[in-house]
Motif scaffolding. Structure first.
Motif, PDB file in Angstrom:
ATOM      1  N   THR A 111      -2.445  -1.495   4.327  1.00 34.03           N
ATOM      2  CA  THR A 111      -2.142  -0.277   3.584  1.00 34.03           C
ATOM      3  C   THR A 111      -3.242   0.714   3.918  1.00 34.03           C
ATOM      4  OG1 THR A 111      -1.177  -1.611   1.804  1.00 34.03           O
ATOM      5  CG2 THR A 111      -1.746   0.674   1.280  1.00 34.03           C
ATOM      6  N   LYS A 112      -2.876   1.957   4.160  1.00 30.41           N
ATOM      7  CA  LYS A 112      -3.863   2.973   4.523  1.00 30.41           C
ATOM      8  C   LYS A 112      -3.834   4.118   3.519  1.00 30.41           C
ATOM      9  CE  LYS A 112      -3.765   2.087   9.491  1.00 30.41           C
ATOM     10  NZ  LYS A 112      -3.516   2.659  10.810  1.00 30.41           N
ATOM     11  N   VAL A 113      -4.999   4.688   3.269  1.00 38.17           N
ATOM     12  CA  VAL A 113      -5.137   5.900   2.469  1.00 38.17           C
ATOM     13  C   VAL A 113      -5.803   6.928   3.361  1.00 38.17           C
ATOM     14  CG1 VAL A 113      -6.175   6.957   0.425  1.00 38.17           C
ATOM     15  CG2 VAL A 113      -5.277   4.619   0.294  1.00 38.17           C
ATOM     16  N   ASN A 114      -5.108   8.032   3.590  1.00 37.26           N
ATOM     17  CA  ASN A 114      -5.603   9.100   4.471  1.00 37.26           C
ATOM     18  C   ASN A 114      -6.004   8.548   5.847  1.00 37.26           C
ATOM     19  OD1 ASN A 114      -5.216  11.007   2.403  1.00 37.26           O
ATOM     20  ND2 ASN A 114      -7.210  10.508   1.545  1.00 37.26           N
ATOM     21  N   GLY A 115      -5.212   7.617   6.372  1.00 39.50           N
ATOM     22  CA  GLY A 115      -5.437   7.073   7.709  1.00 39.50           C
ATOM     23  C   GLY A 115      -6.431   5.935   7.791  1.00 39.50           C
ATOM     24  N   VAL A 116      -7.056   5.556   6.674  1.00 34.45           N
ATOM     25  CA  VAL A 116      -8.071   4.500   6.668  1.00 34.45           C
ATOM     26  C   VAL A 116      -7.493   3.257   5.990  1.00 34.45           C
ATOM     27  CG1 VAL A 116     -10.376   3.853   5.886  1.00 34.45           C
ATOM     28  CG2 VAL A 116      -9.911   6.211   6.587  1.00 34.45           C
ATOM     29  N   LYS A 117      -7.546   2.131   6.689  1.00 34.33           N
ATOM     30  CA  LYS A 117      -7.044   0.873   6.132  1.00 34.33           C
ATOM     31  C   LYS A 117      -7.936   0.449   4.963  1.00 34.33           C
ATOM     32  CE  LYS A 117      -5.449  -3.675   7.531  1.00 34.33           C
ATOM     33  NZ  LYS A 117      -5.213  -4.568   8.674  1.00 34.33           N
ATOM     34  N   ILE A 118      -7.322   0.121   3.831  1.00 32.45           N
ATOM     35  CA  ILE A 118      -8.104  -0.271   2.656  1.00 32.45           C
ATOM     36  C   ILE A 118      -8.219  -1.795   2.603  1.00 32.45           C
ATOM     37  CG2 ILE A 118      -7.494   1.804   1.371  1.00 32.45           C
ATOM     38  CD1 ILE A 118      -5.567   0.087  -0.308  1.00 32.45           C
ATOM     39  N   THR A 119      -9.378  -2.265   2.136  1.00 32.27           N
ATOM     40  CA  THR A 119      -9.621  -3.700   2.024  1.00 32.27           C
ATOM     41  C   THR A 119      -9.994  -4.102   0.599  1.00 32.27           C
ATOM     42  OG1 THR A 119     -11.917  -3.365   2.711  1.00 32.27           O
ATOM     43  CG2 THR A 119     -10.315  -3.925   4.429  1.00 32.27           C
ATOM     44  N   GLU A 120     -10.109  -3.116  -0.274  1.00 32.41           N
ATOM     45  CA  GLU A 120     -10.433  -3.383  -1.676  1.00 32.41           C
ATOM     46  C   GLU A 120      -9.742  -2.342  -2.544  1.00 32.41           C
ATOM     47  OE1 GLU A 120     -14.695  -1.043  -1.829  1.00 32.41           O
ATOM     48  OE2 GLU A 120     -14.693  -3.172  -1.376  1.00 32.41           O
ATOM     49  N   GLU A 147      -3.344  12.539  -6.144  1.00 36.23           N
ATOM     50  CA  GLU A 147      -2.068  13.104  -5.695  1.00 36.23           C
ATOM     51  C   GLU A 147      -2.206  13.879  -4.384  1.00 36.23           C
ATOM     52  OE1 GLU A 147      -0.457  15.142  -9.092  1.00 36.23           O
ATOM     53  OE2 GLU A 147       0.319  13.270  -9.903  1.00 36.23           O
ATOM     54  N   LYS A 148      -3.435  14.137  -3.951  1.00 42.46           N
ATOM     55  CA  LYS A 148      -3.656  14.819  -2.672  1.00 42.46           C
ATOM     56  C   LYS A 148      -3.668  13.832  -1.505  1.00 42.46           C
ATOM     57  CE  LYS A 148      -6.330  18.511  -4.778  1.00 42.46           C
ATOM     58  NZ  LYS A 148      -7.635  19.165  -4.859  1.00 42.46           N
ATOM     59  N   ASP A 149      -3.828  12.542  -1.794  1.00 39.67           N
ATOM     60  CA  ASP A 149      -3.949  11.533  -0.745  1.00 39.67           C
ATOM     61  C   ASP A 149      -2.603  11.186  -0.129  1.00 39.67           C
ATOM     62  OD1 ASP A 149      -6.729  11.239  -1.047  1.00 39.67           O
ATOM     63  OD2 ASP A 149      -6.448   9.854  -2.719  1.00 39.67           O
ATOM     64  N   VAL A 150      -2.651  10.774   1.132  1.00 41.10           N
ATOM     65  CA  VAL A 150      -1.486  10.285   1.847  1.00 41.10           C
ATOM     66  C   VAL A 150      -1.634   8.774   1.970  1.00 41.10           C
ATOM     67  CG1 VAL A 150      -0.232  10.302   4.037  1.00 41.10           C
ATOM     68  CG2 VAL A 150      -1.162  12.435   3.106  1.00 41.10           C
ATOM     69  N   VAL A 151      -0.646   8.041   1.484  1.00 41.47           N
ATOM     70  CA  VAL A 151      -0.678   6.578   1.497  1.00 41.47           C
ATOM     71  C   VAL A 151       0.335   6.086   2.523  1.00 41.47           C
ATOM     72  CG1 VAL A 151      -0.272   4.499   0.131  1.00 41.47           C
ATOM     73  CG2 VAL A 151      -1.391   6.473  -0.915  1.00 41.47           C
ATOM     74  N   ARG A 152      -0.123   5.223   3.430  1.00 44.55           N
ATOM     75  CA  ARG A 152       0.774   4.630   4.436  1.00 44.55           C
ATOM     76  C   ARG A 152       1.072   3.195   4.026  1.00 44.55           C
ATOM     77  NH1 ARG A 152       2.064   6.084   9.693  1.00 44.55           N
ATOM     78  NH2 ARG A 152       3.006   4.417  10.897  1.00 44.55           N
ATOM     79  N   ILE A 153       2.363   2.938   3.805  1.00 49.44           N
ATOM     80  CA  ILE A 153       2.857   1.600   3.473  1.00 49.44           C
ATOM     81  C   ILE A 153       3.918   1.289   4.513  1.00 49.44           C
ATOM     82  CG2 ILE A 153       4.008   0.172   1.738  1.00 49.44           C
ATOM     83  CD1 ILE A 153       2.968   2.208  -0.371  1.00 49.44           C
ATOM     84  N   GLY A 154       3.674   0.284   5.342  1.00 53.27           N
ATOM     85  CA  GLY A 154       4.603   0.006   6.436  1.00 53.27           C
ATOM     86  C   GLY A 154       4.523   1.105   7.472  1.00 53.27           C
ATOM     87  N   LYS A 155       5.675   1.588   7.934  1.00 52.47           N
ATOM     88  CA  LYS A 155       5.716   2.636   8.961  1.00 52.47           C
ATOM     89  C   LYS A 155       5.656   4.034   8.363  1.00 52.47           C
ATOM     90  CE  LYS A 155       9.570   1.335  10.910  1.00 52.47           C
ATOM     91  NZ  LYS A 155      10.739   1.273  11.783  1.00 52.47           N
ATOM     92  N   MET A 156       5.875   4.171   7.068  1.00 54.94           N
ATOM     93  CA  MET A 156       6.043   5.484   6.466  1.00 54.94           C
ATOM     94  C   MET A 156       4.806   5.922   5.688  1.00 54.94           C
ATOM     95  SD  MET A 156       8.995   5.812   7.699  1.00 54.94           S
ATOM     96  CE  MET A 156       9.349   7.429   7.100  1.00 54.94           C
ATOM     97  N   GLU A 157       4.640   7.244   5.609  1.00 53.72           N
ATOM     98  CA  GLU A 157       3.570   7.838   4.809  1.00 53.72           C
ATOM     99  C   GLU A 157       4.171   8.484   3.576  1.00 53.72           C
ATOM    100  OE1 GLU A 157       1.577  10.405   7.641  1.00 53.72           O
ATOM    101  OE2 GLU A 157       0.108   8.819   7.998  1.00 53.72           O
ATOM    102  N   TYR A 158       3.477   8.317   2.444  1.00 56.33           N
ATOM    103  CA  TYR A 158       3.993   8.780   1.165  1.00 56.33           C
ATOM    104  C   TYR A 158       2.966   9.632   0.439  1.00 56.33           C
ATOM    105  CZ  TYR A 158       7.377   5.061   1.929  1.00 56.33           C
ATOM    106  OH  TYR A 158       8.351   4.252   2.459  1.00 56.33           O
TER     107      TYR A 158
END
Length: 188
Positions: free
Chosen positions: A158-167, A173-184
């Motif tokens: 899972t990525k937040v603003n292009g960075v994979k999260i580990t914790e 609401e300004k952040d872009v979250v990537r789950i799978g192939k799509m950004e939300y």
């Protein structure tokens, strides 16, 4: 010569009959496959419901354009849809994930303090059509008014603003979250 024409006409009639029979066979075969698929899907849905009977009452996948509502710091989150008493229970919130590539595609859930996201039908926010989303992919939870996202050891991360999260990671609401192939875009 007349016999030859009659023979040719008979052969043509036999050929047309054979073509009609083959077409009828394929139409019947496609109908049988369709019925089989419908029955198989119904049985699979019934099996899922038997495995998780509470899933019927949860806020599962909801492709909707319903606007998200903001949290209220007092007695819950005010509701404007008119189908309840106007508030979500204290300690709960609502969330929506809006696909940035297709803004009309929005996943929505409300009434819980945490939401599981994944491909499985019993997830609070189910994303069934993305093969890069794990069965149980990540979790959103509200902690003291802040929204946090945790990857649940998903296969593709899972990525937040292009960075994979580990914790557990705070999101806004300004952040872009990537789950799978799509950004939300997340609204809560």
């Amino acid at each position: 010569m007349d016999n030859l024409l009659i023979l040719t006409n008979a052969e043509a009639a036999n050929t047309l009959a054979l073509v009609a029979w083959v077409l009828t066979f394929f139409i019947a075969l496609n109908a049988a496959i369709l019925v089989y698929t419908i029955i198989r899907n119904a049985r699979a849905a019934k099996k899922r419901m038997n495995e998780n009977p509470s899933a019927e009452n949860e806020s599962n996948v909801s492709l909707t354009s319903r606007a998200p509502k903001k949290p209220d710091t007092g007695k819950g989150t005010e509701s404007t849809d008119g189908d309840d008493d106007g508030f979500l229970p204290e300690g709960t919130f609502q969330i929506s994930l809006t696909d940035l590539a297709n803004p009309e595609r929005t996943f929505y859930a409300e009434g819980k303090s945490a939401y599981l996201v994944g491909r499985r039908p019993q997830m609070d926010l189910c994303i069934p059509d993305d093969g890069y989303v794990s069965g149980t992919h990540c979790k959103f939870e509200l902690v003291e008014g802040d929204l946090f996202l945790t990857d649940l050891e998903s296969s593709n991360g899972t990525k937040v603003n292009g960075v994979k999260i580990t914790e557990k990671t705070k999101v806004t609401e300004k952040d872009v979250v990537r789950i799978g192939k799509m950004e939300y875009r997340v609204n809560y």
